[in-house]
Enzyme design. Structure first.
Site, PDB file in Angstrom:
ATOM      1  CG  ASP A  17      -1.899  -1.183   1.264  1.00 15.28           C
ATOM      2  OD1 ASP A  17      -2.133  -1.648   0.155  1.00 15.28           O
ATOM      3  OD2 ASP A  17      -2.205  -1.847   2.284  1.00 15.28           O
ATOM      4  CE  LYS A  20       2.332  -2.442  -4.060  1.00 12.27           C
ATOM      5  NZ  LYS A  20       1.898  -2.060  -2.850  1.00 12.27           N
ATOM      6  N   GLY A  44      -4.618  -4.270  -3.885  1.00  9.97           N
ATOM      7  CA  GLY A  44      -5.566  -3.117  -4.019  1.00  9.97           C
ATOM      8  C   GLY A  44      -5.015  -1.868  -4.321  1.00  9.97           C
ATOM      9  CG  HIS A  45      -2.080  -1.986  -6.904  1.00 10.84           C
ATOM     10  ND1 HIS A  45      -1.317  -2.719  -7.794  1.00 10.84           N
ATOM     11  CD2 HIS A  45      -1.989  -2.633  -5.642  1.00 10.84           C
ATOM     12  CE1 HIS A  45      -0.454  -3.284  -7.179  1.00 10.84           C
ATOM     13  NE2 HIS A  45      -0.770  -3.469  -5.638  1.00 10.84           N
ATOM     14  CD  GLN A 227       0.710  -8.906  -2.536  1.00 14.98           C
ATOM     15  OE1 GLN A 227       1.299  -9.430  -3.563  1.00 14.98           O
ATOM     16  NE2 GLN A 227      -0.518  -8.559  -2.902  1.00 14.98           N
TER      17      GLN A 227
HETATM   18  P1  GDP Z   1      -0.967   0.410  -3.630  1.00 13.22           P
HETATM   19  O1  GDP Z   1      -1.421  -0.761  -3.198  1.00 13.22           O
HETATM   20  O2  GDP Z   1       0.796   0.487  -3.286  1.00 13.22           O
HETATM   21  O3  GDP Z   1      -1.096   0.788  -4.978  1.00 13.22           O
HETATM   22  O4  GDP Z   1      -1.429   1.492  -2.639  1.00 13.22           O
HETATM   23  P2  GDP Z   1      -3.093   1.681  -2.139  1.00 13.22           P
HETATM   24  O5  GDP Z   1      -3.760   2.086  -3.304  1.00 13.22           O
HETATM   25  O6  GDP Z   1      -3.538   0.493  -1.470  1.00 13.22           O
HETATM   26  O7  GDP Z   1      -2.771   2.753  -1.073  1.00 13.22           O
HETATM   27  C1  GDP Z   1      -2.255   3.978  -1.195  1.00 13.22           C
HETATM   28  C2  GDP Z   1      -3.311   5.066  -0.838  1.00 13.22           C
HETATM   29  O8  GDP Z   1      -2.835   6.161  -0.818  1.00 13.22           O
HETATM   30  C3  GDP Z   1      -4.547   5.276  -2.078  1.00 13.22           C
HETATM   31  O9  GDP Z   1      -5.590   5.684  -1.267  1.00 13.22           O
HETATM   32  C4  GDP Z   1      -3.860   6.577  -2.793  1.00 13.22           C
HETATM   33  O10 GDP Z   1      -5.022   7.010  -3.361  1.00 13.22           O
HETATM   34  C5  GDP Z   1      -3.295   7.231  -1.815  1.00 13.22           C
HETATM   35  N1  GDP Z   1      -2.239   7.862  -2.351  1.00 13.22           N
HETATM   36  C6  GDP Z   1      -1.261   7.741  -3.238  1.00 13.22           C
HETATM   37  N2  GDP Z   1      -0.398   8.677  -3.148  1.00 13.22           N
HETATM   38  C7  GDP Z   1      -0.552   9.716  -2.420  1.00 13.22           C
HETATM   39  C8  GDP Z   1       0.131  10.851  -1.872  1.00 13.22           C
HETATM   40  O11 GDP Z   1       1.131  11.102  -2.179  1.00 13.22           O
HETATM   41  N3  GDP Z   1      -0.663  11.467  -0.967  1.00 13.22           N
HETATM   42  C9  GDP Z   1      -1.802  11.074  -0.345  1.00 13.22           C
HETATM   43  N4  GDP Z   1      -2.265  11.973   0.707  1.00 13.22           N
HETATM   44  N5  GDP Z   1      -2.339   9.882  -0.635  1.00 13.22           N
HETATM   45  C10 GDP Z   1      -1.729   9.210  -1.815  1.00 13.22           C
HETATM   46  P1  IMO Z   2      -1.063  -4.162  -2.166  1.00 14.68           P
HETATM   47  O1  IMO Z   2      -0.529  -4.755  -3.631  1.00 14.68           O
HETATM   48  C1  IMO Z   2      -1.051  -4.603   2.059  1.00 14.68           C
HETATM   49  C2  IMO Z   2      -0.970  -8.712   3.563  1.00 14.68           C
HETATM   50  C3  IMO Z   2      -2.472  -9.177   4.407  1.00 14.68           C
HETATM   51  C4  IMO Z   2      -1.708 -10.333   5.291  1.00 14.68           C
HETATM   52  C5  IMO Z   2      -0.522 -10.635   4.416  1.00 14.68           C
HETATM   53  C6  IMO Z   2      -0.808 -12.353   3.644  1.00 14.68           C
HETATM   54  O2  IMO Z   2      -2.277  -3.452  -2.172  1.00 14.68           O
HETATM   55  O3  IMO Z   2       0.091  -3.412  -1.567  1.00 14.68           O
HETATM   56  P2  IMO Z   2      -2.639 -12.731   1.616  1.00 14.68           P
HETATM   57  O4  IMO Z   2      -3.737 -12.578   1.397  1.00 14.68           O
HETATM   58  O5  IMO Z   2      -1.706 -12.107   0.954  1.00 14.68           O
HETATM   59  O6  IMO Z   2      -2.237 -14.328   1.902  1.00 14.68           O
HETATM   60  O7  IMO Z   2      -2.039 -12.116   2.952  1.00 14.68           O
HETATM   61  O8  IMO Z   2      -0.312  -9.975   3.545  1.00 14.68           O
HETATM   62  N1  IMO Z   2      -1.298  -8.094   2.010  1.00 14.68           N
HETATM   63  C7  IMO Z   2      -1.190  -6.828   2.160  1.00 14.68           C
HETATM   64  N2  IMO Z   2      -1.040  -5.989   2.839  1.00 14.68           N
HETATM   65  N3  IMO Z   2      -1.136  -4.394   0.695  1.00 14.68           N
HETATM   66  C8  IMO Z   2      -1.292  -5.562  -0.155  1.00 14.68           C
HETATM   67  O9  IMO Z   2      -1.352  -5.473  -1.191  1.00 14.68           O
HETATM   68  C9  IMO Z   2      -1.349  -6.911   0.659  1.00 14.68           C
HETATM   69  N4  IMO Z   2      -1.527  -8.151   0.132  1.00 14.68           N
HETATM   70  C10 IMO Z   2      -1.377  -8.991   1.162  1.00 14.68           C
HETATM   71  O10 IMO Z   2      -2.951  -8.114   5.161  1.00 14.68           O
HETATM   72  O11 IMO Z   2      -1.067  -9.794   6.410  1.00 14.68           O
HETATM   73 MG    MG Z   3      -3.138  -1.536  -1.720  1.00 16.10          MG
END
Ligand code: GDP
Ligand code: IMO
Ligand code: MG
Length: 425
Positions: A17, A20, A44-45, A227
């Site tokens: 998270d 990416k 979840g991107h 991840q």
């Molecule tokens: P990913 O899994 O690495 O793609 O990241 P996620 O989407 O799960 O989580 C990143 C969260 O931060 C999302 O809600 C994005 O919309 C938000 N986000 C990304 N870059 C920024 C930033 O520079 N500032 C803020 N405030 N939010 C951001």
């Molecule tokens: P993105 O791509 C954050 C964590 C789960 C759990 C562990 C194992 O959005 O960054 P799994 O379901 O993969 O067997 O769970 O990994 N986990 C993540 N945490 N971002 C993710 O993906 C994750 N994918 C799995 O919360 O601790």
């Molecule tokens: Mg994510």
């Protein structure tokens, strides 16, 4: 003249998270192909642009920029039902996939019974549970490695028979685990089979040949990690990890590309740190500051909605991630979340149980105590800035410190969730 290009890899350096999805979307105009190489719908991107927000789980984040090929590689585990739902929603919002998305025949399928197995293993672990996303990730990779998996290519012939054999095997395992709740299985299987039929409309490919040919034609390929490094099955905080190799080497395995083809490695990090699920997290904050980070950063899981655990940035952990991945440039996310803080801390060492200190990431991090360095906050709204020349001095100092400690240049700074809130240095 040699026109063979390289693949660039983008991945998370913390516990997932990091942002990416947003950065892949920002960088996609520079590439011809975006490819996912591991993970599955546990990811979840999130992407935001033109007032719209999208969350992608299995589909690469290059899908919004027309004219690009997006590949789901062999290292990915794919749930046909969830994939179908995601794809249909994207198509409805005006983003056609059929011509843009290619799927490796060697990617493994997540079956509904894999999800039950995921829940059954977690239930058995009790308070030692991993806190998985419940998407069947672990059991599907386990079947792959134990040579019992079902692959996308299997849907092309004699599929029903293969499916039933795998299901029977899973039911036996579930019985051994004492699992009795099959109330949703039939309904899930129905949608899952629709998902299998839906998959057939996509180009099911041999992605390694496809990427090889593209590289030979000078095309540029960006590999999108899911991840984060600390969730890597070998190098993360085992056993509280996911079941795939999330590090840059995983891109070679998960796409069938040779190691000497890797070019840039973009390492994505937040200006603080978060983690979802169980497991050690040395810099976690249980106080008001942790709550403030969660509230201001909207730190709730994109897949499960779970609260993300929050803490200060951990440079011991990040240095380890930079080393494992061979990061060539850092991308710093979410500094704007710290805009109102008077002071900011960064962990620059660990004190071990025996009283000694280290800056090398140890075998276990359960009992380490972080040693912090404190920085002045910049107390400025960064979200509207458009150039690094506008950065306040305190922010500039903080960036310089991070880059110096990690011996890697910071090349992109993200200051908000929107595509436009990105500064390339
Ligand atoms: P990913 O899994 O690495 O793609 O990241 P996620 O989407 O799960 O989580 C990143 C969260 O931060 C999302 O809600 C994005 O919309 C938000 N986000 C990304 N870059 C920024 C930033 O520079 N500032 C803020 N405030 N939010 C951001
Ligand atoms: P993105 O791509 C954050 C964590 C789960 C759990 C562990 C194992 O959005 O960054 P799994 O379901 O993969 O067997 O769970 O990994 N986990 C993540 N945490 N971002 C993710 O993906 C994750 N994918 C799995 O919360 O601790
Ligand atoms: Mg994510």
């Amino acid at each position: 003249m040699n026109t063979i290009s390289k693949i660039d890899v983008l991945l998370g350096l913390q516990w997932g998270d990091e942002g990416k999805g947003k950065v892949v979307d920002v960088l996609t105009p520079n590439y011809d192909v975006v490819a996912r190489f591991q993970g599955g719908p546990n990811a979840g991107h999130t992407l935001e642009f033109e007032g719209q927000k999208y969350v992608l789980r299995s589909i690469p984040s290059g899908i919004f920029q027309g004219g690009k090929v997006n590949i789901i590689g062999n290292g990915v585990v794919l749930a046909p039902d969830l994939f179908m739902k995601e794809a249909i929603e994207l198509e409805k919002s005006g983003h056609p996939l059929e011509t843009r998305l290619h799927i490796s025949k060697k990617a493994h399928l997540i079956m509904p019974t894999h999800r039950l197995l995921d829940r059954a293993y977690e239930a058995q672990k009790g308070d030692k549970k991993v806190g998985t996303t419940g998407k069947g990730i672990g059991p599907t990779y386990t079947d792959k490695v134990s040579r019992n998996g079902l692959r996308v290519g299997d849907i092309l012939s004699g599929f029903q028979e293969k499916y039933l054999a795998h299901k029977q095997q899973h039911l036996k395992m579930l019985a051994t685990l004492g699992w009795t709740d099959f109330s949703t299985l039939e309904a899930e299987e129905k949608v899952w089979m629709e998902g299998i039929a839906y998959l057939r409309r996509f180009q099911l490919v041999d992605a390694s040949h496809e990427i090889d040919s593209m590289l030979k034609h000078g095309k540029r390929v960006l590999c999108e990690g899911a991840q984060g490094t600390m969730l890597d099955v070998d190098f993360g905080s085992y056993p509280f990890v996911t079941s795939s190799n999330t590090i840059s080497a995983g891109a070679c395995i998960g796409l069938g590309v040779a190691p000497n083809k890797i070019g840039e490695v973009y390492g994505i990090m937040k200006a603080y740190c978060t983690r979802v699920g169980s497991g050690p997290f040395p810099t976690e904050l249980f106080d008001e500051t942790g709550k403030k980070l969660r509230d201001l950063g909207h730190e709730y899981g994109a897949v499960t909605g779970r609260e993300r655990r929050c803490g200060w940035v951990d440079l011991v952990q990040l240095r380890y991630s930079v080393m494992l991945n061979g990061v060539t440039q850092l991308i710093l996310m979410k500094s704007d979340v710290l805009d109102t803080f008077d002071t900011i801390k960064a962990c620059v060492g660990y004190r071990l149980k025996d009283g000694t200190t280290t800056t090398d990431f140890p075998y276990e991090i359960d009992d380490v105590t972080p040693i912090y360095q404190t920085f002045e906050g910049w107390k400025t709204d960064l979200t509207h800035l458009t150039s690094s020349s506008e950065f306040p001095k305190a922010f500039r100092d903080y960036i310089a410190f991070l880059s110096d400690f990690l011996s890697t240049p910071i090349k992109i700074i993200s200051l908000g969730p929107d595509r436009a809130q990105t500064i390339i240095l």
